[in-house]
Design an enzyme around this catalytic site. Structure first.
Site, PDB file in Angstrom:
ATOM      1  CB  CYS A   3      -4.182  -6.459   7.451  1.00  0.00           C
ATOM      2  SG  CYS A   3      -2.931  -5.581   6.624  1.00  0.00           S
ATOM      3  CG  ASP A  27     -11.953  -2.185   4.375  1.00  0.00           C
ATOM      4  OD1 ASP A  27     -12.349  -2.929   5.481  1.00  0.00           O
ATOM      5  OD2 ASP A  27     -10.810  -1.547   4.526  1.00  0.00           O
ATOM      6  CG  ASP A  36      -4.461  -4.639   1.740  1.00  0.00           C
ATOM      7  OD1 ASP A  36      -3.147  -4.138   1.471  1.00  0.00           O
ATOM      8  OD2 ASP A  36      -5.174  -3.748   2.197  1.00  0.00           O
ATOM      9  CB  THR A  81      -1.011  -0.062   1.358  1.00  0.00           C
ATOM     10  OG1 THR A  81      -1.422  -1.126   1.326  1.00  0.00           O
ATOM     11  CG2 THR A  81      -1.867   1.315   1.197  1.00  0.00           C
ATOM     12  CE  LYS A 110      -8.992  -3.936   5.969  1.00  0.00           C
ATOM     13  NZ  LYS A 110      -9.295  -2.490   6.474  1.00  0.00           N
ATOM     14  CG  ASN A 169      -9.429   4.373   4.320  1.00  0.00           C
ATOM     15  OD1 ASN A 169      -8.607   4.292   3.502  1.00  0.00           O
ATOM     16  ND2 ASN A 169      -9.852   3.047   4.891  1.00  0.00           N
ATOM     17  CG  ASP A 198      -9.162   1.739   0.953  1.00  0.00           C
ATOM     18  OD1 ASP A 198     -10.499   2.296   0.963  1.00  0.00           O
ATOM     19  OD2 ASP A 198      -8.754   1.070   1.995  1.00  0.00           O
ATOM     20  CE  LYS A 253      -5.256   2.586   3.134  1.00  0.00           C
ATOM     21  NZ  LYS A 253      -6.509   2.167   3.469  1.00  0.00           N
ATOM     22  CE  LYS A 313      -6.133  -0.829   0.689  1.00  0.00           C
ATOM     23  NZ  LYS A 313      -7.043  -1.764   1.421  1.00  0.00           N
ATOM     24  CG  ASP A 328       0.115  -3.651   2.890  1.00  0.00           C
ATOM     25  OD1 ASP A 328      -0.717  -3.861   3.764  1.00  0.00           O
ATOM     26  OD2 ASP A 328       0.221  -2.907   2.215  1.00  0.00           O
ATOM     27  CD  GLU A 364     -10.282  -1.645   0.277  1.00  0.00           C
ATOM     28  OE1 GLU A 364      -9.248  -1.980  -0.476  1.00  0.00           O
ATOM     29  OE2 GLU A 364     -10.146  -1.478   1.461  1.00  0.00           O
TER      30      GLU A 364
HETATM   31 MN    MN Z   1      -9.697  -0.472   3.166  1.00  0.00          MN
END
Ligand code: MN
Length: 351
Positions: free
Chosen positions: A293, A242, A318, A136, A266, A191, A189, A163, A161, A320, A217
């Site tokens: 994770c 997620d 994912d 990531t 997760k 979030n 992602d 962000k 990945k 990492d 994501e």
């Molecule tokens: Mn996520």
């Protein structure tokens, strides 16, 4: 062989990140994890690790540590062969602290499989001997993100990945990263940072440039099911949930309402019990799976590697977080070569 639980030991460990890890919800500087050891009556033991994320699940290390010390007592004297009974009980007592549930449930399976002379990987089904993880890139200055991605690609990772937190910087960072990493494949992602309209705009802008986005994501707020569904219907890329999915019922509602192409499971959100249910549910419904994770060390990542490789159910991995720690936990049940995580046998593990 012994199977009866004699005691629990709970230990807090703090891991510093190599550098601050920033996502749209905030920044992480360290990961405070709680280890659980379940000891059986002949001294055989199993380990598990909780990695509470306040930004994602409102759990603090203190709540998890105290919860584990107090609530595990009701499990003493029980038989780990009856793991379903123990899963049911831990579903109830750790409902508000899912990372604690994950650690205890894995520790129980680790103790049980140690007594049986196998690994949790074999217990979960032994589907794949190894899996391939992404790595990531956190939010930062765009030049820094591009450099980081280049490094990740040169280290052998083939899914990156990324962000994101806004349309403008999001589009620019992903596009520039794609240019220098052979358009290898990206999980973008947010979030929960966007409204549905914004997420669709971001996706369309990347699509026009031909960026190989594998998954979008959690583009919208975790409770915004309609938004998630709208993004799924209007975006050129598959959508993964997620933060919207903790318990199995969350997955059921999203699948029932056609909100997702993928679910990011997760263990820290669902524990093993709900993760197992979500795997079967998603497979039945034709929904794809990724595994992610929080801030686990190698011990906690082992839990997810065993689960993901054992079930063989996941398209994207994912896993990492342990790679981002300044100093990792020496306890691990897998070995890594580039992006490949290979299962280690019982003889090479901690117990
Ligand atoms: Mn996520």
């Amino acid at each position: 062989m012994a199977f009866k639980i004699q005691a629990f030991e709970v230990t807090r460990k703090t891991y510093e990140y190599s550098k601050p890890f920033k996502i749209s919800l905030g920044a992480h500087y360290e990961s405070v994890n709680i280890e659980v050891k379940v000891v059986l009556d002949d001294g055989t033991y199993g380990l598990g690790e909780a990695s509470p994320s306040f930004l994602i699940s409102s759990e603090t290390p203190s709540i998890v540590e105290t919860g584990l010390k107090e609530l595990c007592q009701s499990l003493v004297g029980k038989d780990v062969r009856n793991y379903r009974a123990l899963f049911n009980e831990t579903d109830t007592i750790f409902k508000a602290i899912p990372s604690a549930k994950a650690a205890v449930q894995y520790a129980i399976i680790d103790a049980l499989t140690t007594s049986l002379g196998i690994t949790p990987f074999e217990f979960f089904g032994g589907a794949k001997g190894s899996i391939f993880t992404d790595k990531t890139v956190g939010i930062g200055e765009i030049e820094d993100m591009v450099e980081e991605a280049k490094k990740i690609y040169s280290e052998g990772f083939r899914t990156i990945k990324i962000k994101v937190e806004s349309i403008e910087t999001g589009v620019e960072s992903v596009e520039k990263i794609a240019e220098v990493t052979n358009n290898t494949g990206y999980i973008v992602d947010a979030n929960q940072a966007f409204k549905a309209k914004e997420a669709i705009e971001l996706a369309n802008k990347l699509y026009i440039k031909g960026v190989n986005v594998l998954l979008l994501e959690q583009p919208v707020h975790r409770k915004d099911y309609d938004g998630l569904k709208l993004v799924r219907q209007s975006s050129p890329y598959p959508v993964a949930a997620d933060e919207s999915v903790f318990e199995k019922y969350d997955a059921f509602k999203l699948i029932q309402n056609g909100c997702v192409d993928y679910i990011n499971i997760k263990l820290m959100k669902s524990g093993l019990s709900d993760a197992l249910a979500i795997v079967e549910m998603a497979k039945s419904a034709g929904v794809g799976l990724m595994i992610g994770c929080m801030g686990e060390s190698s011990l906690g990542i082992t839990q997810s590697v065993d689960f993901a490789a054992g079930t063989g159910a996941f398209t994207y991995h994912d896993l990492d977080s342990s790679l981002m720690l300044k100093e990792d936990n020496p306890l691990k049940g897998f070995e890594r070569e580039k992006n490949e995580l290979r299962i280690l046998g019982r003889d090479k593990r901690w117990n």
